[in-house]
Structures are given as C-alpha cells and as structure tokens.
Design an enzyme around this catalytic site. Structure first.
Site, short mmCIF file in Angstrom:
data_model
loop_
_atom_site.label_atom_id
_atom_site.label_comp_id
_atom_site.label_asym_id
_atom_site.label_seq_id
_atom_site.Cartn_x
_atom_site.Cartn_y
_atom_site.Cartn_z
N GLY A 193 27.89 48.92 42.86
CA GLY A 193 26.44 48.86 42.71
C GLY A 193 25.82 48.03 43.81
N GLY A 194 25.52 46.78 43.49
CA GLY A 194 24.79 45.89 44.40
C GLY A 194 25.34 45.87 45.83
CD GLU A 217 22.69 49.85 35.43
OE1 GLU A 217 22.26 50.72 36.21
OE2 GLU A 217 23.27 48.81 35.82
CG ASN A 248 25.15 53.52 40.75
OD1 ASN A 248 24.14 54.16 41.01
ND2 ASN A 248 25.35 52.96 39.56
CD1 TRP A 249 23.69 53.27 47.36
CD2 TRP A 249 21.93 54.32 48.27
NE1 TRP A 249 24.00 53.55 48.67
CE2 TRP A 249 22.93 54.20 49.26
CE3 TRP A 249 20.73 54.96 48.62
CZ2 TRP A 249 22.77 54.68 50.56
CZ3 TRP A 249 20.57 55.44 49.91
CH2 TRP A 249 21.58 55.29 50.87
CD GLU A 251 30.61 51.24 36.71
OE1 GLU A 251 30.59 50.83 37.87
OE2 GLU A 251 29.62 51.72 36.14
C1 PEP Z 1 27.48 49.77 38.74
O1 PEP Z 1 26.39 49.66 38.22
O2 PEP Z 1 28.06 50.88 38.76
C2 PEP Z 1 28.09 48.58 39.33
C3 PEP Z 1 29.37 48.54 39.46
O3 PEP Z 1 27.22 47.58 39.68
P1 PEP Z 1 27.59 46.20 40.42
O4 PEP Z 1 28.60 46.52 41.49
O5 PEP Z 1 26.30 45.72 40.98
O6 PEP Z 1 28.16 45.30 39.38
#
Ligand code: PEP
Length: 252
Positions: A235-236, A98, A9-10, A168
């Site tokens: 994500g990151g 988000e 997930n960019w 999540e």
């Molecule tokens: C996300 O936002 O879907 C996520 C899992 O972010 P991160 O991996 O950066 O915690």
C-alpha cells in the site's frame, strides 16, 4: 512453479496526472533494474486506460483495485469487470479489508466478483486476513480459512489455480506494524496446507501467496526469504517509486 510478485495498491491516492507520472517513473525504474519478480500496479479506475496506453506494456502488470459484483446495468457509480478489462488491465484486487470493512463486502459478493473477473480474463489478487481482536484471541487461522473456503472453494481446481492470494493481517495495514517474518510464514504455510487439502499439492505449490501490511524496503527481504511468502501487496510504500523499488529489489 509459482511466481514471485510485488503488487502496488495505490488505493484512493494520486490525481490522473500524478498517477501517470508515478507509473512512468516505476516503469522506467523496473526496466532499468534487474528484478526477479513480476511487478504489478493496481491503480484507481480513472487512471487505468491512460496508464495502460502510456507505460504499462513495457514492464508492469496493471490492475484495478475492485470491480462490481454485477455484469452491467443500473448500478450507478459502479465499474464492471468488463470495463476494467477494456482498459487493458489484467489484474483486479478483490476482497481488500477496506472494502470488506467500509463497503460491506461479503464472501457472497466476492464470489460474484471472482466469477466476473474470470469471465473477463482478469486475474484476481484476492485478499484475506484477520483483525487485531482475532489475532489476539487466537482465532486467526480459523478466520482466514473461512474467508478462503466461503469465497473460493466452490471453484474448480483450474479456476482456483488462476488466483493470487494476499494475506493481509488487518492490524498491519497502514499501521506501520508489520507481522514478523515468522508470523507471516506460519500463516502462509497454513494457507498453502488448506489449499493442498482441497485441491492437492500441485495447485497449492503453484499458488502465489503475497504478504501485505506495512511492507517496506527495510523488512521486505526478510519477509520474502520465507519459503511460503511469494511477494507482497504494497500500500503506502507503492506511492513512492524509490520505496516500491526497494521492495521489488528485495528479490535480487
Ligand atoms: C494494503 O492496503 O494492501 C497494504 C498492504 O497497505 P500498507 O502497505 O500501507 O500497509
């Protein structure tokens, strides 16, 4: 049997040029590496068509990070499920925390989005998860169950079977604080039980439930080794090819 999936997930990162370069790098790396999971990248709307044309058909699934809750019309700035599908994308993230937190998405709007995703043959990657307060006050199972029931349990078993879920915990997203593998497994097993109660064991066993929240190469193997964790929404760590590949390779 359900699939193992690692999906990036960019979010709101990368220009078109940077995004195309990253997708090409990931595509080449996935092609060159033995991998025992489906690999998907979910990217900004502006990147979808170009990435689809240039790279994705080879090894990657391609998805959007959201779609509108209306079919078409006077909704300035919105992007419909049909528009997403017309780029060649076949996945869409829905209900990310988000979006719920900053854009007021509710189960009601999410029901509309899921319906429009299906109408356009997009596979929803549907996100659920509790905030820190709910983790600490012990209501997290109830919260997650309610998110699933309210947004998805009106679906037929056939349609529910097309959904990918992503658990999540909001307190773990972008914070560097990952749920332990045991915490993730407890919730994933609970979610599978909730699905089984409503749709039966076959649908529950066939549903991929991804974990998301500060997943990285160093913790992916332990998380993915759990029987009910079928991969990750990343994500990151999806913004650096080497990190993302480290997670993809956790399934080897
Ligand atoms: C996300 O936002 O879907 C996520 C899992 O972010 P991160 O991996 O950066 O915690």
């Amino acid at each position: 049997m359900r699939k193992n999936i690692v999906a990036g997930n960019w979010k709101m990162n990368t220009t078109l040029q940077e995004g195309v370069a990253l997708a090409e790098e990931v595509n080449a790396a996935v092609k060159a590496t033995k991998h025992n999971c489906d690999v998907v990248i979910c990217v900004p709307f502006t990147h979808l068509a170009t990435i689809n044309d240039k790279t994705c058909r080879e090894t990657l699934g391609l998805g959007a990070e959201n779609c509108a809750d209306h079919k078409s019309g006077a909704y300035t700035g919105e992007v419909s499920a049909a528009m997403v599908a017309s780029t060649g994308a076949t996945y869409v993230i829905l209900g990310h925390s988000e979006r719920r937190q900053y854009y007021g998405e509710t189960s009601e709007t999410l029901r509309e989005k899921v319906a429009l995703a299906f109408e356009n043959n997009l596979t929803p990657i549907f996100c659920i998860g509790e905030v820190l307060e709910e983790r600490e006050n012990g209501t997290y199972f109830d919260v997650v169950k309610k998110q699933i029931v309210d947004a998805l349990f009106h679906l037929s078993a056939e349609d529910f079977g097309k959904i990918i879920l992503a658990y999540e915990p909001v307190w773990a997203i972008g914070t560097g604080k990952t749920a332990t593998a045991d915490q993730a497994e407890d919730m994933h097993a609970f979610i599978r039980g909730v699905i089984a109660e409503k749709y039966g064991n076959e649908v529950a066993d066939n549903t991929s439930i991804l974990y998301g929240g500060s997943c990285k190469p160093s913790n992916a193997k332990e998380l993915f080794a759990k029987p009910d964790v079928d991969g990750g929404l990343i994500g990151g760590a999806s913004l650096k090819c080497a990190d993302f590949m480290g997670i993809v390779e956790a399934f080897n």
